[in-house]
Scaffold this active site. Structure first.
Site, PDB file in Angstrom:
ATOM      1  N   TRP A 185      41.677  42.661  44.814  1.00  0.00           N
ATOM      2  CA  TRP A 185      40.343  42.979  45.303  1.00  0.00           C
ATOM      3  C   TRP A 185      40.428  43.292  46.793  1.00  0.00           C
ATOM      4  O   TRP A 185      41.088  42.570  47.556  1.00  0.00           O
ATOM      5  CB  TRP A 185      39.361  41.837  45.100  1.00  0.00           C
ATOM      6  CG  TRP A 185      38.036  42.118  45.770  1.00  0.00           C
ATOM      7  CD1 TRP A 185      37.037  42.915  45.294  1.00  0.00           C
ATOM      8  CD2 TRP A 185      37.605  41.663  47.057  1.00  0.00           C
ATOM      9  NE1 TRP A 185      36.000  42.975  46.205  1.00  0.00           N
ATOM     10  CE2 TRP A 185      36.328  42.218  47.300  1.00  0.00           C
ATOM     11  CE3 TRP A 185      38.174  40.840  48.033  1.00  0.00           C
ATOM     12  CZ2 TRP A 185      35.608  41.965  48.462  1.00  0.00           C
ATOM     13  CZ3 TRP A 185      37.471  40.604  49.211  1.00  0.00           C
ATOM     14  CH2 TRP A 185      36.198  41.153  49.411  1.00  0.00           C
ATOM     15  N   GLU A 226      39.802  44.679  40.648  1.00  0.00           N
ATOM     16  CA  GLU A 226      38.430  44.154  40.651  1.00  0.00           C
ATOM     17  C   GLU A 226      37.500  45.015  41.490  1.00  0.00           C
ATOM     18  O   GLU A 226      37.795  45.320  42.646  1.00  0.00           O
ATOM     19  CB  GLU A 226      38.426  42.725  41.188  1.00  0.00           C
ATOM     20  CG  GLU A 226      37.051  42.094  41.261  1.00  0.00           C
ATOM     21  CD  GLU A 226      37.102  40.684  41.835  1.00  0.00           C
ATOM     22  OE1 GLU A 226      36.031  40.054  41.904  1.00  0.00           O
ATOM     23  OE2 GLU A 226      38.200  40.222  42.217  1.00  0.00           O
ATOM     24  N   LYS A 228      33.493  46.016  43.091  1.00  0.00           N
ATOM     25  CA  LYS A 228      32.338  45.364  43.694  1.00  0.00           C
ATOM     26  C   LYS A 228      31.267  46.414  43.935  1.00  0.00           C
ATOM     27  O   LYS A 228      31.577  47.576  44.206  1.00  0.00           O
ATOM     28  CB  LYS A 228      32.720  44.679  44.999  1.00  0.00           C
ATOM     29  CG  LYS A 228      31.682  43.692  45.505  1.00  0.00           C
ATOM     30  CD  LYS A 228      32.249  42.779  46.567  1.00  0.00           C
ATOM     31  CE  LYS A 228      31.238  41.698  46.947  1.00  0.00           C
ATOM     32  NZ  LYS A 228      31.810  40.726  47.891  1.00  0.00           N
ATOM     33  N   ASP A 259      33.745  40.563  37.671  1.00  0.00           N
ATOM     34  CA  ASP A 259      33.169  39.416  38.380  1.00  0.00           C
ATOM     35  C   ASP A 259      31.670  39.428  38.122  1.00  0.00           C
ATOM     36  O   ASP A 259      30.999  40.428  38.386  1.00  0.00           O
ATOM     37  CB  ASP A 259      33.464  39.508  39.877  1.00  0.00           C
ATOM     38  CG  ASP A 259      33.020  38.272  40.640  1.00  0.00           C
ATOM     39  OD1 ASP A 259      31.830  37.921  40.553  1.00  0.00           O
ATOM     40  OD2 ASP A 259      33.855  37.671  41.341  1.00  0.00           O
ATOM     41  N   HIS A 262      29.392  40.810  40.898  1.00  0.00           N
ATOM     42  CA  HIS A 262      29.739  42.048  41.590  1.00  0.00           C
ATOM     43  C   HIS A 262      28.997  43.284  41.089  1.00  0.00           C
ATOM     44  O   HIS A 262      29.462  44.399  41.285  1.00  0.00           O
ATOM     45  CB  HIS A 262      31.251  42.292  41.497  1.00  0.00           C
ATOM     46  CG  HIS A 262      32.030  41.453  42.450  1.00  0.00           C
ATOM     47  ND1 HIS A 262      33.348  41.708  42.762  1.00  0.00           N
ATOM     48  CD2 HIS A 262      31.693  40.367  43.172  1.00  0.00           C
ATOM     49  CE1 HIS A 262      33.778  40.812  43.626  1.00  0.00           C
ATOM     50  NE2 HIS A 262      32.789  39.980  43.887  1.00  0.00           N
ATOM     51  N   HIS A 286      35.943  36.814  36.272  1.00  0.00           N
ATOM     52  CA  HIS A 286      35.652  35.910  37.368  1.00  0.00           C
ATOM     53  C   HIS A 286      34.232  35.400  37.148  1.00  0.00           C
ATOM     54  O   HIS A 286      33.268  36.146  37.323  1.00  0.00           O
ATOM     55  CB  HIS A 286      35.776  36.612  38.721  1.00  0.00           C
ATOM     56  CG  HIS A 286      37.155  36.590  39.269  1.00  0.00           C
ATOM     57  ND1 HIS A 286      37.472  37.001  40.547  1.00  0.00           N
ATOM     58  CD2 HIS A 286      38.328  36.174  38.717  1.00  0.00           C
ATOM     59  CE1 HIS A 286      38.765  36.853  40.757  1.00  0.00           C
ATOM     60  NE2 HIS A 286      39.303  36.368  39.653  1.00  0.00           N
ATOM     61  N   ASP A 294      25.713  38.787  45.558  1.00  0.00           N
ATOM     62  CA  ASP A 294      26.982  38.130  45.216  1.00  0.00           C
ATOM     63  C   ASP A 294      27.194  36.910  46.102  1.00  0.00           C
ATOM     64  O   ASP A 294      28.039  36.886  46.983  1.00  0.00           O
ATOM     65  CB  ASP A 294      28.136  39.124  45.389  1.00  0.00           C
ATOM     66  CG  ASP A 294      29.491  38.494  45.083  1.00  0.00           C
ATOM     67  OD1 ASP A 294      29.536  37.581  44.238  1.00  0.00           O
ATOM     68  OD2 ASP A 294      30.486  38.908  45.698  1.00  0.00           O
ATOM     69  N   ASP A 296      27.913  33.818  45.057  1.00  0.00           N
ATOM     70  CA  ASP A 296      28.945  32.905  44.542  1.00  0.00           C
ATOM     71  C   ASP A 296      28.504  31.450  44.503  1.00  0.00           C
ATOM     72  O   ASP A 296      29.156  30.574  45.053  1.00  0.00           O
ATOM     73  CB  ASP A 296      30.232  33.050  45.371  1.00  0.00           C
ATOM     74  CG  ASP A 296      30.930  34.379  45.130  1.00  0.00           C
ATOM     75  OD1 ASP A 296      31.122  34.725  43.964  1.00  0.00           O
ATOM     76  OD2 ASP A 296      31.269  35.065  46.105  1.00  0.00           O
ATOM     77  N   ASP A 326      35.134  31.829  40.349  1.00  0.00           N
ATOM     78  CA  ASP A 326      35.123  32.412  41.690  1.00  0.00           C
ATOM     79  C   ASP A 326      33.794  32.118  42.360  1.00  0.00           C
ATOM     80  O   ASP A 326      32.851  32.894  42.276  1.00  0.00           O
ATOM     81  CB  ASP A 326      35.385  33.922  41.630  1.00  0.00           C
ATOM     82  CG  ASP A 326      35.576  34.522  43.017  1.00  0.00           C
ATOM     83  OD1 ASP A 326      35.579  33.758  43.992  1.00  0.00           O
ATOM     84  OD2 ASP A 326      35.716  35.753  43.125  1.00  0.00           O
TER      85      ASP A 326
END
Length: 418
Positions: A185, A226, A228, A259, A262, A286, A294, A296, A326
């Site tokens: 990433w 990955e 985004k 993810d 993302h 993820h 995002d 997390d 993640d």
């Protein structure tokens, strides 16, 4: 085993078996699933290679809860404590900045020997290891570009780092007897709308082709890329978009990473998984929890997590899927965050596995959508918790919230004294 746990399990088992669900087989399948715990939750993404380096690349950790790990030994100690409360045998996901070495080296100089302590520890404990090149929080990433940088010297630095990362990952796989998933990433992008979207993507494609030019057996290392949608500092344009990496992974035979944070704030990934695995060989997940962006957050058992789990189980996609966490929340106990997120991910998979999938598919094929809806909704309140309690107890793992008292004791005796 506690008699109440056993009795509750026996009664719940009867209810599921009435619909043809083999509960013992479900638990055996669940025990084979490995979740990869992300090391960066334990220290707020600081790492050990370049101590004092400011976070960059659109990454931000909020909160200053005491007790974060400050050394590799502390981080391993905290991971071990978290694993005590998580049933099953799992993996640890390392970033390159978590090298355990006293040498003053840069990212492009990393070698397997700088991670020997991690490998020895994982081998002793029976853990697997995954890996990530760290293409952020570095002087050569300050302007927001790495593998797609217009300066060939900076681009070459990051190419060398990623090549070194693949060799490190290969050594993990060979030493531990299970493949290491290496996820690529990068944060590259523009804050405002660019004139030229094509050239950075051409440079990224060429950089990746160079990185992957050395063949490494998937017996030891599995490459994943990955995407985004946007990040802090790359709100208007991200070089490595979903479309870019999907095309790259398909044409180069690489694994695609989804993810869950993302994508667009109103977009979910659960509906994408079957489409990807219809054409791609493998999938990396993820699992995170975005809140408006995002951000997390620690994984909770929300609708999207349940839908992801159901899609993996109903589509028989688990054997092709690698699951990692993640998130990085510095506002709560770092160890508890791992435990909450991992247990929720496993619970969601268990709930999905306890559905009578074959029966539901048959009803759907017959066009009886009334029964489909009715049964799917009824199964949401079936006593999966009794099955989960039994699974934890059988694995000698604390049942329900009992783990929290042990984490609080660890917090008082270890974390708060750092």
């Amino acid at each position: 085993m506690d008699t109440n746990i056993q009795n509750s399990y026996n009664e719940a088992k009867k209810l599921y078996e009435k619909h043809g669900v083999d509960v013992e087989d479900v638990l055996e399948r669940l025990s084979r699933i490995k979740i990869s715990l992300h090391c960066w939750q334990g220290d707020d993404v600081r790492g050990f290679l370049n101590k004092g380096q400011e976070l960059s690349g659109g990454i931000a950790v909020t909160g200053s809860y005491p007790g974060r790990a400050g050394t590799p030994d502390q981080l391993r100690q905290d991971l071990e404590k978290a694993f005590e409360f998580i049933p099953g045998q799992h993996k640890v996901n390392l970033h390159a900045i978590y090298a355990d070495t006293e040498e003053h080296i840069d990212l492009d100089e990393l070698e397997p020997r700088h991670f020997e302590n991690w490998v020895s520890w994982a081998k002793e404990k029976g853990y697997g290891l995954d890996f990530n090149p760290t293409c952020f929080s570095h002087d050569k990433a300050k302007d927001g570009f790495t593998l797609s940088h217009s300066n060939p010297e900076i681009r070459e630095f990051w190419i060398k780092h990623c090549k070194a990362s693949r060799k490190i990952a290969e050594s993990f796989g060979r030493e531990l007897g299970q493949p290491c998933v290496t996820n690529f990433w990068i944060p590259d992008g523009y804050k405002d709308t660019p004139v030229d979207r094509m050239s950075p993507r051409v440079r990224l494609m060429e950089s990746l082709d160079d990185i992957f030019s050395e063949p490494i057996s998937e017996e030891y290392n599995i490459d994943a890329v990955e995407s985004k949608l946007f990040g802090i500092g790359s709100e208007s344009y991200v070089v490595g978009s979903h479309e870019f990496y999907m095309g790259y992974a398909l044409t180069r035979g690489k694994t695609l990473c989804f993810d869950s944070g993302h994508f667009h704030p109103t977009e979910t990934i659960s509906n994408k998984l079957s489409s990807w695995l219809l054409f791609g060989d493998q999938l990396l997940l993820h699992v995170s929890r975005p809140v408006r962006w995002d951000s997390d957050h620690v994984v909770t058992m929300d609708d999207e997590l349940l839908d992801i789990a159901r899609e993996l189980v109903r589509g028989e996609l688990l054997d092709k899927t690698h699951i990692g966490l993640d998130f990085f929340d510095g506002s709560i106990n770092h160890v508890a965050a791992w435990v909450i997120g991992t247990r929720n991910t496993l619970k969601a998979l268990l709930r999905a596995m306890l559905e009578p999938v074959d029966k539901l598919k048959e009803i759907e094929l017959e066009g009886d959508f009334t029964s489909r809806l009715a049964l799917v909704e009824e199964f949401k309140s079936y006593p999966f918790g009794a099955i989960w309690d039994y699974y934890c107890s059988k694995a000698d793992t604390p049942v329900r919230e009992d783990w929290l008292a042990e984490v609080k004791h660890y917090e008082k005796e270890v974390l708060f004294k750092r």
